[in-house]
Design a protein around this motif. Structure first.
Motif, PDB file in Angstrom:
ATOM      1  N   ASP A 169      31.972  28.936  33.870  1.00 52.31           N
ATOM      2  CA  ASP A 169      33.393  29.128  33.604  1.00 52.31           C
ATOM      3  C   ASP A 169      33.925  30.352  34.368  1.00 52.31           C
ATOM      4  OD1 ASP A 169      35.831  28.744  32.421  1.00 52.31           O
ATOM      5  OD2 ASP A 169      35.339  29.869  30.610  1.00 52.31           O
ATOM      6  N   VAL A 170      33.164  31.428  34.324  1.00 48.50           N
ATOM      7  CA  VAL A 170      33.583  32.669  35.002  1.00 48.50           C
ATOM      8  C   VAL A 170      33.529  32.480  36.525  1.00 48.50           C
ATOM      9  CG1 VAL A 170      33.080  35.135  35.343  1.00 48.50           C
ATOM     10  CG2 VAL A 170      32.899  34.126  33.050  1.00 48.50           C
ATOM     11  N   SER A 171      32.502  31.760  37.004  1.00 47.11           N
ATOM     12  CA  SER A 171      32.401  31.479  38.441  1.00 47.11           C
ATOM     13  C   SER A 171      33.629  30.701  38.926  1.00 47.11           C
ATOM     14  CB  SER A 171      31.142  30.645  38.744  1.00 47.11           C
ATOM     15  OG  SER A 171      30.005  31.453  38.618  1.00 47.11           O
ATOM     16  N   GLU A 172      34.072  29.737  38.106  1.00 46.74           N
ATOM     17  CA  GLU A 172      35.252  28.951  38.492  1.00 46.74           C
ATOM     18  C   GLU A 172      36.521  29.804  38.475  1.00 46.74           C
ATOM     19  OE1 GLU A 172      35.299  25.424  36.076  1.00 46.74           O
ATOM     20  OE2 GLU A 172      33.979  24.375  37.479  1.00 46.74           O
ATOM     21  N   LEU A 173      36.577  30.760  37.536  1.00 50.84           N
ATOM     22  CA  LEU A 173      37.718  31.688  37.505  1.00 50.84           C
ATOM     23  C   LEU A 173      37.718  32.539  38.784  1.00 50.84           C
ATOM     24  CD1 LEU A 173      40.092  33.217  36.229  1.00 50.84           C
ATOM     25  CD2 LEU A 173      38.436  34.548  34.895  1.00 50.84           C
ATOM     26  N   ILE A 174      36.531  32.977  39.204  1.00 51.73           N
ATOM     27  CA  ILE A 174      36.415  33.768  40.442  1.00 51.73           C
ATOM     28  C   ILE A 174      36.864  32.919  41.645  1.00 51.73           C
ATOM     29  CG2 ILE A 174      34.771  34.877  42.039  1.00 51.73           C
ATOM     30  CD1 ILE A 174      33.189  35.777  39.497  1.00 51.73           C
ATOM     31  N   ASP A 175      36.450  31.635  41.673  1.00 56.38           N
ATOM     32  CA  ASP A 175      36.874  30.738  42.745  1.00 56.38           C
ATOM     33  C   ASP A 175      38.394  30.587  42.766  1.00 56.38           C
ATOM     34  OD1 ASP A 175      34.446  30.144  43.945  1.00 56.38           O
ATOM     35  OD2 ASP A 175      34.000  28.517  42.559  1.00 56.38           O
ATOM     36  N   PHE A 176      38.988  30.467  41.575  1.00 51.32           N
ATOM     37  CA  PHE A 176      40.447  30.344  41.491  1.00 51.32           C
ATOM     38  C   PHE A 176      41.125  31.604  42.036  1.00 51.32           C
ATOM     39  CE2 PHE A 176      44.189  31.649  38.974  1.00 51.32           C
ATOM     40  CZ  PHE A 176      45.100  30.711  39.445  1.00 51.32           C
ATOM     41  N   LEU A 177      40.606  32.769  41.660  1.00 53.34           N
ATOM     42  CA  LEU A 177      41.200  34.040  42.122  1.00 53.34           C
ATOM     43  C   LEU A 177      41.037  34.196  43.641  1.00 53.34           C
ATOM     44  CD1 LEU A 177      40.025  36.390  39.215  1.00 53.34           C
ATOM     45  CD2 LEU A 177      42.362  35.585  39.638  1.00 53.34           C
ATOM     46  N   THR A 178      39.923  33.661  44.160  1.00 54.74           N
ATOM     47  CA  THR A 178      39.704  33.717  45.616  1.00 54.74           C
ATOM     48  C   THR A 178      40.668  32.763  46.315  1.00 54.74           C
ATOM     49  OG1 THR A 178      37.360  34.117  45.148  1.00 54.74           O
ATOM     50  CG2 THR A 178      37.927  33.598  47.418  1.00 54.74           C
ATOM     51  N   ALA A 179      40.789  31.530  45.773  1.00 54.16           N
ATOM     52  CA  ALA A 179      41.696  30.537  46.370  1.00 54.16           C
ATOM     53  C   ALA A 179      43.149  31.007  46.328  1.00 54.16           C
ATOM     54  CB  ALA A 179      41.560  29.204  45.630  1.00 54.16           C
ATOM     55  N   SER A 180      43.480  31.827  45.320  1.00 55.91           N
ATOM     56  CA  SER A 180      44.869  32.299  45.167  1.00 55.91           C
ATOM     57  C   SER A 180      45.098  33.660  45.830  1.00 55.91           C
ATOM     58  CB  SER A 180      45.216  32.389  43.675  1.00 55.91           C
ATOM     59  OG  SER A 180      44.927  31.172  43.040  1.00 55.91           O
ATOM     60  N   ASN A 181      44.097  34.106  46.617  1.00 52.17           N
ATOM     61  CA  ASN A 181      44.213  35.341  47.416  1.00 52.17           C
ATOM     62  C   ASN A 181      44.281  36.636  46.601  1.00 52.17           C
ATOM     63  OD1 ASN A 181      44.219  33.901  49.880  1.00 52.17           O
ATOM     64  ND2 ASN A 181      46.379  33.412  49.560  1.00 52.17           N
ATOM     65  N   TYR A 182      43.682  36.638  45.402  1.00 46.16           N
ATOM     66  CA  TYR A 182      43.538  37.907  44.658  1.00 46.16           C
ATOM     67  C   TYR A 182      42.229  38.579  45.076  1.00 46.16           C
ATOM     68  CZ  TYR A 182      47.260  36.013  41.719  1.00 46.16           C
ATOM     69  OH  TYR A 182      48.440  35.498  41.277  1.00 46.16           O
ATOM     70  N   LEU A 183      41.247  37.736  45.439  1.00 45.06           N
ATOM     71  CA  LEU A 183      39.956  38.208  45.948  1.00 45.06           C
ATOM     72  C   LEU A 183      39.734  37.555  47.310  1.00 45.06           C
ATOM     73  CD1 LEU A 183      37.651  37.566  42.833  1.00 45.06           C
ATOM     74  CD2 LEU A 183      38.036  39.815  43.854  1.00 45.06           C
TER      75      LEU A 183
END
Length: 586
Positions: free
Chosen positions: A457-471
């Motif tokens: 779940d946390v990995s997918e949140l990280i992927d979302f933040l990366t896809a949305s240019n926060y990371l």
């Protein structure tokens, strides 16, 4: 007088050119070497087939796939255009006979695979009056491309040695700006015609957090009349899926490189001839499969790059009718692709490129931006939202996840932006794995902040933040997470983060009406008699057009898109009979 326009109407049955076609054809007729970048189904083949009929001599078409050659030659012959092919499926005598036909100029188009050019056929080709060389799937020439083939690299030298100094046209549906420049340089092309990568009739969707087997069964049950392809990354998975579908009484067949040639050919024909609606396959299937009525392409496993994905997804809806491209996204599949790259014998620089492509693919699955727009951005094209992909139609509530986002961003900062996704997820969930404890990350203030959530779940949140240019992820095999400027704004409290959560269920594709089904039955019978796939007779779009126009004479039948003089003569009466009988019954 013969013009591109008259050939388009009389031979191919269309009134108007699609975007970019006329410009490319004019370039070729002016003997300008040109690169044509057009989406799958955008009508690339007409860009060399029409000039071939207007130029003296013959056109040499270099195509990487045997299956495509046969289909295209069948389609040309159906339209009354003399064409043939030479490839490894032919005996020596057949090859000689076809070269003789070319020397006598009894054909206008000769299809050859790049390997054949290189294998002692050159002397025979050099004796032919070649006026035009068309290189299909031209991205194969570039090491930056997603399907680089060494045999394509030699093409440049071989073409330069042809005594007739032919004009060159290169064609592709998937080329980033870098790949396009590489093709232009290698082939010495002077002009580029790019019509845009957009496929307005395709509806893109990403499905996550669902049992993918169950999704497939439900989807195929609802859309049981429709033709489609399901892609998987491994032969084993192709076999497993095919068995699973058969257990659920869903008619399907399969295709992968481990099967013998006869079995592959039989299964491919069953799919092409509409005997079996669903093909389960590895990416060994489909490049150059000209079947126009594929209504859906589902990726059961994540491909290695967006280029591959867009090309494979683009096999849906080549006839321009509404179709779907669905990605069933599972994190584990990304790890499988990662493993493929790890185990390959590519050099480090090439591996780095492949890791970057996989990263972009992962971000596609996690973005909440318009999916078509995300893909077009990747290909260097600015566009508006498509309005009909899974994300554009997603009317679920957005949840404010600013606090969770701050926890992730803060953890990345506290780990000094030196580690990857899995370790950050382990720290946030309070894992006691050896590495976390050894590096004393359990002493960080962010340790265990998300102990009530799974690492997935946390990995997918990280992927979302990366896809949305926060990371952003920096590096290849084990990318390191770093906080992007937009993420800094979130940490400062200047920006909020929203994310949509729950899962949506798919609907059925549009059902076809009764007359369409009757026309389709006639088409299948004729195709079986002729020994060609049904779409070679008429596309679904042409059949739909017949239903709309309801012609009651051969003259009116000429108004139907996709019916030229040759096909009208061959099939017009039979299709008219079905339409008139249907009207009588109404």
């Amino acid at each position: 007088m013969m013009t591109p326009q008259t050939i388009l109407q009389t031979k191919f049955g269309y009134d108007t050119f699609r975007n970019g076609q006329a410009k490319v054809i004019d370039n070729v007729l002016d003997h300008q070497n040109v690169l044509a970048i057009m989406p799958t189904g955008g009508g690339k083949s007409l860009c060399y087939q029409i000039p071939a009929l207007m130029m003296d001599g013959i056109t040499l078409v270099i195509s990487p796939l045997i299956s495509l050659m046969k289909d295209q030659v069948d389609a040309l012959n159906e339209n009354g255009i003399p064409a043939t092919f030479i490839n490894s499926s032919l005996e020596y005598d057949e090859v000689e006979e076809r070269f003789e036909m070319a020397r006598q100029q009894q054909i206008k188009l000769l299809y050859v695979s790049p390997e054949r050019l290189d294998s002692g056929y050159f002397n025979q080709l050099a004796q032919l009056p070649v006026s035009l060389v068309a290189i299909d799937e031209a991205h194969c020439i570039s090491q930056w491309g997603h399907d680089f083939r060494p045999s394509y690299l030699k093409l440049t030298d071989i073409i330069k040695q042809l005594p007739t100094e032919p004009t060159i046209i290169a064609l592709t549906a998937t080329a980033t700006p870098k790949v396009a420049n590489d093709i232009m340089d290698r082939l010495n092309l002077v002009d580029e015609v790019k019509t845009g990568f957009s496929r307005p009739n395709l509806s893109f969707k990403v499905v996550k957090d669902q049992n993918s087997d169950q999704f497939l069964v439900d989807y195929l049950t609802v859309n049981h009349e429709q033709s489609g392809i399901i892609y998987a990354s491994t032969r084993k998975e192709v076999e497993r899926l095919t068995l699973m579908l058969k257990r659920h009484h869903i008619k399907s067949t399969m295709y992968h490189g481990g099967m013998n040639r006869d079995e592959r050919r039989q299964n491919q024909d069953d799919f092409l001839y509409d005997r079996v609606p669903v093909m389960v396959a590895t990416n060994a299937f489909g490049m150059g499969i000209d079947k126009s009525n594929v209504r859906f392409v589902i990726h059961d496993q994540v491909p290695g790059s967006l280029e591959s994905y867009y090309q494979e997804a683009g096999r849906a809806g080549r006839d321009g009718l509404d179709s779907e491209a669905i990605l069933l996204f599972k994190l584990n599949d990304v790890q499988i692709q990662h493993f493929f790259i790890d185990q390959s014998d590519m050099d480090e620089q090439t591996k780095q490129r492949e890791y970057d492509k996989l990263q972009a693919m992962t971000q596609y699955a996690n973005t909440q931006q318009c999916l078509q727009q995300y893909i077009l951005d990747y290909f260097g094209e600015k566009s508006a939202s498509c309005g009909h992909c899974g994300n554009c139609l997603d009317d679920r509530e957005s949840q404010d996840i600013t606090v969770s986002a701050q926890q992730v961003l803060s953890c990345v900062k506290r780990m000094h932006e030196r580690f990857g996704k899995s370790l950050v997820a382990q720290v946030l969930t309070g894992s006691k794995v050896k590495r976390v404890m050894q590096m004393r990350f359990d002493e960080l203030s962010t340790y265990g902040l998300m102990h009530n959530r799974s690492q997935k779940d946390v990995s997918e949140l990280i992927d979302f933040l990366t896809a949305s240019n926060y990371l952003y992820a920096d590096g290849g095999q084990y990318p390191i997470l770093k906080v992007a400027p937009r993420g800094v704004s979130v940490l400062r409290g200047d920006e909020q983060v929203f994310r949509k959560t729950a899962v949506k269920v798919q609907q059925a594709l549009a059902e076809d009406d009764e007359l369409f089904e009757e026309l389709r039955t006639l088409r299948r019978e004729l195709a079986e008699q002729q020994g060609v796939p049904p779409f070679v007779i008429f596309s679904d779009k042409t059949l739909h057009d017949m239903c709309a126009i309801m012609p009651d004479s051969l003259t009116e039948m000429m108004e139907v898109k996709g019916i030229g003089e040759s096909k009208l003569e061959k099939y017009g009466e039979q299709f008219l009979d079905v339409i008139q009988e249907f009207e009588t019954e109404e």
